[in-house]
Design a protein around this motif. Sequence first.
Motif, PDB file in Angstrom:
ATOM      1  N   HIS A  20      -3.249   4.206  -7.308  1.00 23.63           N
ATOM      2  CA  HIS A  20      -3.608   3.468  -6.975  1.00 23.63           C
ATOM      3  C   HIS A  20      -3.079   2.804  -6.088  1.00 23.63           C
ATOM      4  O   HIS A  20      -3.007   1.715  -5.131  1.00 23.63           O
ATOM      5  CB  HIS A  20      -3.549   2.222  -7.680  1.00 23.63           C
ATOM      6  CG  HIS A  20      -4.117   2.221  -9.407  1.00 23.63           C
ATOM      7  ND1 HIS A  20      -5.639   1.884  -9.543  1.00 23.63           N
ATOM      8  CD2 HIS A  20      -4.020   1.997 -11.154  1.00 23.63           C
ATOM      9  CE1 HIS A  20      -5.576   2.169 -10.083  1.00 23.63           C
ATOM     10  NE2 HIS A  20      -5.070   1.821 -11.145  1.00 23.63           N
ATOM     11  N   ARG A  21      -1.839   3.237  -5.186  1.00 24.07           N
ATOM     12  CA  ARG A  21      -1.042   3.648  -4.129  1.00 24.07           C
ATOM     13  C   ARG A  21      -1.993   4.123  -3.062  1.00 24.07           C
ATOM     14  O   ARG A  21      -3.121   4.756  -3.302  1.00 24.07           O
ATOM     15  CB  ARG A  21       0.018   4.575  -4.468  1.00 24.07           C
ATOM     16  CG  ARG A  21       0.417   4.454  -5.127  1.00 24.07           C
ATOM     17  CD  ARG A  21       2.213   3.496  -5.187  1.00 24.07           C
ATOM     18  NE  ARG A  21       2.663   2.933  -4.056  1.00 24.07           N
ATOM     19  CZ  ARG A  21       3.807   2.178  -4.169  1.00 24.07           C
ATOM     20  NH1 ARG A  21       3.959   1.913  -5.666  1.00 24.07           N
ATOM     21  NH2 ARG A  21       4.478   1.928  -3.058  1.00 24.07           N
ATOM     22  N   ASP A  22      -1.784   2.900  -1.822  1.00 25.33           N
ATOM     23  CA  ASP A  22      -2.465   3.605  -0.505  1.00 25.33           C
ATOM     24  C   ASP A  22      -1.785   5.067  -0.032  1.00 25.33           C
ATOM     25  O   ASP A  22      -0.406   4.516   0.614  1.00 25.33           O
ATOM     26  CB  ASP A  22      -2.179   2.355   0.651  1.00 25.33           C
ATOM     27  CG  ASP A  22      -2.705   2.651   1.873  1.00 25.33           C
ATOM     28  OD1 ASP A  22      -3.462   3.492   1.689  1.00 25.33           O
ATOM     29  OD2 ASP A  22      -2.267   1.911   3.046  1.00 25.33           O
ATOM     30  N   LYS A  23      -2.661   5.647  -0.006  1.00 22.18           N
ATOM     31  CA  LYS A  23      -2.418   7.511   0.537  1.00 22.18           C
ATOM     32  C   LYS A  23      -2.437   7.423   1.790  1.00 22.18           C
ATOM     33  O   LYS A  23      -1.482   8.563   2.726  1.00 22.18           O
ATOM     34  CB  LYS A  23      -3.099   8.023   0.065  1.00 22.18           C
ATOM     35  CG  LYS A  23      -3.248   8.790  -1.749  1.00 22.18           C
ATOM     36  CD  LYS A  23      -3.583   9.874  -1.478  1.00 22.18           C
ATOM     37  CE  LYS A  23      -3.305  10.380  -3.479  1.00 22.18           C
ATOM     38  NZ  LYS A  23      -3.173   8.979  -3.745  1.00 22.18           N
ATOM     39  N   ALA A  24      -2.605   6.041   2.808  1.00 26.01           N
ATOM     40  CA  ALA A  24      -3.422   6.764   4.964  1.00 26.01           C
ATOM     41  C   ALA A  24      -2.124   5.954   4.645  1.00 26.01           C
ATOM     42  O   ALA A  24      -1.792   6.403   5.680  1.00 26.01           O
ATOM     43  CB  ALA A  24      -4.100   5.456   4.833  1.00 26.01           C
TER      44      ALA A  24
END
Length: 219
Positions: free
Chosen positions: A92-96
């Motif tokens: 759920h973490r933002d990989k960007a």
Amino acid sequence: MNPLDRLTSLFEKFPGIGPRQARRFVQFLLIEQPGFRTDLAEHIRHLGAQTSQCNRCWRWYSNEAKETPTPKGRGPDRSVGENICSICSNLHRDKATLFVLEKDADIDNVERSGYRGLYFVLGGTIALAAEEPEKYIRMRELLRRIEQDASALQLSEVILGLSATSEGDHTRKLLQEKILPIAEGLNFKISSLGRGLSTGSELEYADPDTIANALSSRS
Ligand SMILES: [Zn+2]
């Protein structure tokens, strides 16, 4: 060296601890219940076996978290033989966004600010007179990580979250120089924390609101 001096010299190796504070720690241990010393010694003895260093962000984490069973097919993307922490493996973490910071302790504070991207721990800063920067921080590991993530089209921004100190500034400039050619080729943004972090302040001691402010005004 007598036992008191020996222990004092060990405490002096801790970051930010001088001889007087080290001596106070030893005196504190002497007046505490013997059970406290045993407990402390046991925890230190087992620390290595109970923790791992993440192969992606390089922070230290407790092995216990790793034992949480994950449903089949939806588990973290962990390869065999790799140590991956709960933040890096959280789908759920933002990989960007990749937040580059100096030390593990900074992560706790940035987490409290509400940031939900990923991290990379440099392991320090580069001294102004240092001739081989790679010796002081994980420069090569960072560049490899950025290249991998950007090549996989996962990365849109690298945030350089260094302390507002002269060494922090110096480190940020060196990192910018190294990352820029990769950013131009693989099309992602390099930003730095904005207003809010006063001169001389370290991320570790900044309050979460200040970090949130510095994050929202990053450029
Ligand atoms: Zn990690």
